[in-house]
Scaffold this active site. Sequence first.
Site, PDB file in Angstrom:
ATOM      1  CG  HIS A  36      -0.495   0.399   2.489  1.00 45.03           C
ATOM      2  ND1 HIS A  36      -0.108  -0.509   3.459  1.00 45.03           N
ATOM      3  CD2 HIS A  36      -0.300   1.626   3.029  1.00 45.03           C
ATOM      4  CE1 HIS A  36       0.294   0.156   4.532  1.00 45.03           C
ATOM      5  NE2 HIS A  36       0.187   1.446   4.306  1.00 45.03           N
ATOM      6  CG  ASP A  89       0.144  -3.892   2.864  1.00 46.82           C
ATOM      7  OD1 ASP A  89       0.521  -3.431   1.773  1.00 46.82           O
ATOM      8  OD2 ASP A  89      -0.078  -3.194   3.880  1.00 46.82           O
ATOM      9  CB  SER A 107       2.833   2.037   6.115  1.00 49.35           C
ATOM     10  OG  SER A 107       1.622   1.852   6.750  1.00 49.35           O
TER      11      SER A 107
HETATM   12  N1  ARG Z   1      -1.333   2.092   7.385  1.00 51.37           N
HETATM   13  C1  ARG Z   1      -0.435   2.884   8.169  1.00 51.37           C
HETATM   14  C2  ARG Z   1       0.563   3.605   7.264  1.00 51.37           C
HETATM   15  O1  ARG Z   1       0.303   3.705   6.091  1.00 51.37           O
HETATM   16  C3  ARG Z   1       0.238   2.088   9.255  1.00 51.37           C
HETATM   17  C4  ARG Z   1      -0.673   1.926  10.383  1.00 51.37           C
HETATM   18  C5  ARG Z   1      -0.152   1.082  11.476  1.00 51.37           C
HETATM   19  N2  ARG Z   1      -1.067   1.278  12.544  1.00 51.37           N
HETATM   20  C6  ARG Z   1      -0.949   0.760  13.751  1.00 51.37           C
HETATM   21  N3  ARG Z   1      -1.808   1.075  14.670  1.00 51.37           N
HETATM   22  N4  ARG Z   1       0.032  -0.038  14.027  1.00 51.37           N
HETATM   23  O2  ARG Z   1       1.496   4.209   7.713  1.00 51.37           O
END
Ligand code: ARG
Length: 378
Positions: free
Chosen positions: A176, A224, A320
Site C-alpha cells: 500500500h 500487503d 507503514s
Molecule cells: N497504514 C499505516 C501507514 O500507512 C500504518 C498503520 C499502522 N497502525 C498501527 N496502529 N500499528 O502508515
Amino acid sequence: MWPVLTLDFNIFSTNDSFHCVNGKYIPQRKTCNGVNDCGDQSDELCCKGCRGKSFLCKSGVCIPNKYKCNGEMDCITGEDEIGCKEKTELLTANMNAEETEFLTANMNAERKWIKSLLPKLSCGVKPRLPARRKRVIGGRPAEVGDFPWQVAIKENEKINCGGIYIGGCWILTAAHCVSISKVHRYQIWTSFLHWLRPEDDIIVQLAKQIIIHENYNGKTYENDIALIELKRRPNQKECVLPNSVPACVPWSPYLFQPNDRCTISGWGREKDNQKVYSLHWGEVNLIGNCSRFYPGRYFEKKMECAGMDDGSIDACQGDSGGPLVCKDVNNVTYVWGVVSWGENCGKSEFPGVYTKVANYFDWISHHIGRSLISQYNI
Ligand code: ARG
C-alpha cells in the site's frame, strides 16, 4: 507443559504408529526422541516435547542431548549452543564408547564438513555494538547505526513510508506504500535519521523497478508486501550502500512465537498525531490469536500482530512499509513483519498488524534470488 502429553508428541501421528513422510511406519514411541528412526528425520519434526535423552529446539525439532553444547549449531536458531559452560569439558562428558566408534566419527566429520560448506550469512548483524538505546507511538529516538536496514521512502519531498533493506539492490516494503506507475517518483534514503539534521552520509537512491504482490488486496490488506529494486549507479554492477546492513529474511514461520519481544521503527506519527522528524523505535511483543481483536479481518497465515498490553507502543501513519524485526538467540536480526495496518494507533484493544514476512519467503526469493537472502540455500 509437555509431560501432560502422553501420546501425540508429533502432530502428524496416529495413535499407535507414526507414518513417516517417506512412507515408512514406526512405533509412535519412537517419535520425538532425538533419533532419526524414519530415516528422513520426519519423526523428529513438529514435536511439542521430546522423549528420553533429547532436547527440544524452538523450531519443534528434537535433537539428541549429546548435540547440546558440542560447539556446533544443531537447532536452526542455535539454542542448543546457548548457556554452555566450558565447551571441551562438556564435550568429553557427553562422549560415550559408542560415539567414539569409527563409523560415527566418520559420520560426524562428514556432517561437520558439509556444514562448513554452507554459505555464511551476511545479514542481520550490525558491524558494531548497538547503542544502548526507541516512532512510533511511545518510541524513542534512534542513534546512528542502530537500524542499518531501515530506509525512508520519499515521494514528493515527504516520507510516506519506511522500507527494509534485505540485500543486493532490494528493499522490502508494504504494497500500500507504492504504486508501479510512480516508480520514477520514489527516492529511497538510507543511513537517514533526522529531517532537520541530515547526516552527511545519507545515500539517495532511485527505484528501477517495483514489484507488488500479485494477490495484494487494498481493501483487506491481504498480501500487503512489495519489493523495490534500486537503480544501480552508472558503471556499477552492484548496489553499494556503505552504511546499510540487510535484515535477514525469515525462512520459517516458526522462528519467532507469540510473546517474543521485537522492535519497530519509523518516522510515523506520534500519539497526539504529531509529525516526527527523527527515526523512532520501540519494543513490542508478538501477539497470538489476533482474530479476537479483529474478527474477520485478521488472516492468521499472512499477518502478524504486535503491541503492548497497554497499547503504549505502536506503529502509526507514516510507519507503514517499515520493519518489525526480531532477534534470534545468536543476535541475528530478522525482518519478521512489515508495518501494514491497525485500528487507530496505540490502543490496547487494537494492536498493530504486520505482513508476516516468513510466509513470503518463497515469493521474495523467487524475485530476488534465493542465494541473496538465506544461508539455507542448498
Ligand atoms: N497504514 C499505516 C501507514 O500507512 C500504518 C498503520 C499502522 N497502525 C498501527 N496502529 N500499528 O502508515
